[in-house]
Design a protein around this motif. Structure first.
Motif, PDB file in Angstrom:
ATOM      1  N   GLN A   1       0.833  -1.207   0.000  1.00  0.00           N
ATOM      2  CA  GLN A   1       0.000   0.000   0.000  1.00  0.00           C
ATOM      3  C   GLN A   1       0.866   1.256   0.000  1.00  0.00           C
ATOM      4  N   LEU A   2       1.902   1.254   0.827  1.00  0.00           N
ATOM      5  CA  LEU A   2       2.787   2.417   0.877  1.00  0.00           C
ATOM      6  C   LEU A   2       3.524   2.572  -0.446  1.00  0.00           C
ATOM      7  N   ARG A   3       3.978   1.453  -1.017  1.00  0.00           N
ATOM      8  CA  ARG A   3       4.680   1.514  -2.310  1.00  0.00           C
ATOM      9  C   ARG A   3       3.771   2.083  -3.403  1.00  0.00           C
ATOM     10  N   ASP A   4       2.529   1.599  -3.473  1.00  0.00           N
ATOM     11  CA  ASP A   4       1.609   2.071  -4.514  1.00  0.00           C
ATOM     12  C   ASP A   4       1.323   3.561  -4.371  1.00  0.00           C
ATOM     13  N   THR A   5       1.122   4.003  -3.148  1.00  0.00           N
ATOM     14  CA  THR A   5       0.885   5.422  -2.908  1.00  0.00           C
ATOM     15  C   THR A   5       2.125   6.231  -3.258  1.00  0.00           C
ATOM     16  N   TYR A   6       3.283   5.711  -2.880  1.00  0.00           N
ATOM     17  CA  TYR A   6       4.553   6.377  -3.189  1.00  0.00           C
ATOM     18  C   TYR A   6       4.751   6.502  -4.692  1.00  0.00           C
ATOM     19  N   LEU A   7       4.518   5.415  -5.427  1.00  0.00           N
ATOM     20  CA  LEU A   7       4.688   5.452  -6.882  1.00  0.00           C
ATOM     21  C   LEU A   7       3.725   6.434  -7.538  1.00  0.00           C
ATOM     22  N   THR A   8       2.499   6.466  -7.055  1.00  0.00           N
ATOM     23  CA  THR A   8       1.507   7.385  -7.612  1.00  0.00           C
ATOM     24  C   THR A   8       1.895   8.826  -7.328  1.00  0.00           C
ATOM     25  N   MET A   9       2.339   9.074  -6.114  1.00  0.00           N
ATOM     26  CA  MET A   9       2.657  10.441  -5.714  1.00  0.00           C
ATOM     27  C   MET A   9       3.998  10.916  -6.251  1.00  0.00           C
TER      28      MET A   9
ATOM     29  N   THR B   1       7.690   8.624 -10.244  1.00  0.00           N
ATOM     30  CA  THR B   1       9.036   8.115 -10.496  1.00  0.00           C
ATOM     31  C   THR B   1       9.064   7.221 -11.720  1.00  0.00           C
ATOM     32  N   THR B   2      10.254   6.961 -12.174  1.00  0.00           N
ATOM     33  CA  THR B   2      10.445   6.009 -13.266  1.00  0.00           C
ATOM     34  C   THR B   2      10.838   4.655 -12.694  1.00  0.00           C
ATOM     35  N   GLU B   3      10.734   4.520 -11.387  1.00  0.00           N
ATOM     36  CA  GLU B   3      11.108   3.284 -10.713  1.00  0.00           C
ATOM     37  C   GLU B   3      10.175   2.151 -11.087  1.00  0.00           C
ATOM     38  N   GLU B   4      10.742   0.971 -11.153  1.00  0.00           N
ATOM     39  CA  GLU B   4       9.945  -0.238 -11.327  1.00  0.00           C
ATOM     40  C   GLU B   4       9.293  -0.533  -9.972  1.00  0.00           C
ATOM     41  N   PRO B   5       8.088  -1.118  -9.978  1.00  0.00           N
ATOM     42  CA  PRO B   5       7.424  -1.435  -8.703  1.00  0.00           C
ATOM     43  C   PRO B   5       8.272  -2.292  -7.767  1.00  0.00           C
ATOM     44  N   VAL B   6       9.042  -3.210  -8.315  1.00  0.00           N
ATOM     45  CA  VAL B   6       9.882  -4.077  -7.460  1.00  0.00           C
ATOM     46  C   VAL B   6      10.953  -3.253  -6.750  1.00  0.00           C
ATOM     47  N   GLU B   7      11.604  -2.360  -7.489  1.00  0.00           N
ATOM     48  CA  GLU B   7      12.638  -1.506  -6.891  1.00  0.00           C
ATOM     49  C   GLU B   7      12.017  -0.538  -5.880  1.00  0.00           C
ATOM     50  N   ALA B   8      10.855   0.000  -6.225  1.00  0.00           N
ATOM     51  CA  ALA B   8      10.168   0.915  -5.304  1.00  0.00           C
ATOM     52  C   ALA B   8       9.778   0.182  -4.021  1.00  0.00           C
ATOM     53  N   ARG B   9       9.344  -1.072  -4.155  1.00  0.00           N
ATOM     54  CA  ARG B   9       8.969  -1.861  -2.980  1.00  0.00           C
ATOM     55  C   ARG B   9      10.181  -2.061  -2.079  1.00  0.00           C
ATOM     56  N   LYS B  10      11.325  -2.377  -2.674  1.00  0.00           N
ATOM     57  CA  LYS B  10      12.552  -2.562  -1.888  1.00  0.00           C
ATOM     58  C   LYS B  10      12.915  -1.273  -1.165  1.00  0.00           C
ATOM     59  N   TYR B  11      12.828  -0.159  -1.870  1.00  0.00           N
ATOM     60  CA  TYR B  11      13.161   1.139  -1.278  1.00  0.00           C
ATOM     61  C   TYR B  11      12.220   1.453  -0.113  1.00  0.00           C
TER      62      TYR B  11
ATOM     63  N   SER C   1      -9.668  -6.431  -1.336  1.00  0.00           N
ATOM     64  CA  SER C   1      -8.786  -5.731  -0.401  1.00  0.00           C
ATOM     65  C   SER C   1      -7.724  -4.926  -1.134  1.00  0.00           C
ATOM     66  N   LYS C   2      -7.138  -5.524  -2.167  1.00  0.00           N
ATOM     67  CA  LYS C   2      -6.118  -4.820  -2.946  1.00  0.00           C
ATOM     68  C   LYS C   2      -6.720  -3.604  -3.640  1.00  0.00           C
ATOM     69  N   LEU C   3      -7.921  -3.775  -4.197  1.00  0.00           N
ATOM     70  CA  LEU C   3      -8.572  -2.654  -4.873  1.00  0.00           C
ATOM     71  C   LEU C   3      -8.909  -1.544  -3.884  1.00  0.00           C
ATOM     72  N   LEU C   4      -9.330  -1.927  -2.682  1.00  0.00           N
ATOM     73  CA  LEU C   4      -9.628  -0.927  -1.661  1.00  0.00           C
ATOM     74  C   LEU C   4      -8.371  -0.146  -1.296  1.00  0.00           C
ATOM     75  N   GLY C   5      -7.244  -0.831  -1.197  1.00  0.00           N
ATOM     76  CA  GLY C   5      -5.971  -0.149  -0.932  1.00  0.00           C
ATOM     77  C   GLY C   5      -5.614   0.805  -2.057  1.00  0.00           C
ATOM     78  N   LYS C   6      -5.834   0.372  -3.273  1.00  0.00           N
ATOM     79  CA  LYS C   6      -5.555   1.202  -4.447  1.00  0.00           C
ATOM     80  C   LYS C   6      -6.435   2.465  -4.420  1.00  0.00           C
ATOM     81  N   ILE C   7      -7.712   2.277  -4.093  1.00  0.00           N
ATOM     82  CA  ILE C   7      -8.650   3.405  -4.025  1.00  0.00           C
ATOM     83  C   ILE C   7      -8.221   4.379  -2.940  1.00  0.00           C
ATOM     84  N   LYS C   8      -7.844   3.858  -1.781  1.00  0.00           N
ATOM     85  CA  LYS C   8      -7.396   4.725  -0.688  1.00  0.00           C
ATOM     86  C   LYS C   8      -6.166   5.526  -1.088  1.00  0.00           C
ATOM     87  N   ALA C   9      -5.237   4.865  -1.790  1.00  0.00           N
ATOM     88  CA  ALA C   9      -4.011   5.541  -2.217  1.00  0.00           C
ATOM     89  C   ALA C   9      -4.330   6.674  -3.188  1.00  0.00           C
ATOM     90  N   ILE C  10      -5.170   6.397  -4.161  1.00  0.00           N
ATOM     91  CA  ILE C  10      -5.518   7.424  -5.153  1.00  0.00           C
ATOM     92  C   ILE C  10      -6.261   8.574  -4.484  1.00  0.00           C
TER      93      ILE C  10
END
Length: 179
Positions: free
Chosen positions: A28-36, A39-49, A161-170
């Motif tokens: 959830q934090l990664r998805d929100t971070y990527l949206t906000m 970045t040009t980061e790949e989701p896997v790299e963003a998740r690690k970060y 649950s995943k969709l709800l997290g996505k909605i909350k992030a957006i």
């Protein structure tokens, strides 16, 4: 005891300072971070970060981890110390952050895209909820199919649950941009 101070990425700080952003997963934090962060980061790299940053905050006592070690349902919540800490915001911590993050204003086009993604995710959520409800009704009608229907039901619930997290992030990103 002096209040702890910690350096933190500007986007992560913005997300974590949101009052309603608590009890979150790494994803959830990664998805929100990527949206906000745009970045040009790949989701896997963003998740690690993001995971490294969460671990740093746990070690400082600012976040608490809930869930067992090998569980997929681990969530993190802010500790009392989190609210007392002094955060030193850094503009860019991740090396792959694009120049777009330096622009504090998000374009109307980006807002429209976010609103469109929000609508799509909300429709997908309703579909997923309807699917899980139907699996429950089918189970009541056909108890002999329990094993198959139960696994389908659990998959539909996980998707919800995943969709709800996505909605909350957006929604979080949209509300932040409209301030």
């Amino acid at each position: 005891m002096p209040k702890p101070s910690i350096k933190i990425n500007a986007q992560l700080n913005s997300i974590l300072q949101e009052e309603n952003f608590d009890n979150f997963s790494v994803t959830q934090l990664r998805d929100t971070y990527l949206t906000m962060a745009s970045t040009t980061e790949e989701p896997v790299e963003a998740r690690k970060y993001v995971y490294r940053q969460i671990h740093r905050l746990i070690n400082k006592g600012l976040l608490l981890k809930k869930g067992s070690k090998n569980s997929k349902s681990i969530v993190y919540r802010k500790s009392e110390l989190f609210f007392e800490a002094k955060f030193i915001v850094q503009r860019t911590t991740a090396p792959t952050v694009s120049k777009a993050t330096s622009a504090p204003v998000i374009t109307n086009d980006a807002i429209k895209q976010l609103e469109e993604r929000l609508k799509e995710s909300e429709v997908d959520l309703l579909t997923s909820i309807g699917e899980s409800e139907e699996y429950m009704r089918l189970y009541q009608s056909f108890p002999e199919m329990k094993t198959h229907l139960e696994s389908q039901y659990l998959q539909a619930r996980e998707k919800s649950s995943k969709l709800l997290g996505k909605i909350k992030a957006i929604k979080s990103v949209l509300s932040h941009q409209q301030k």
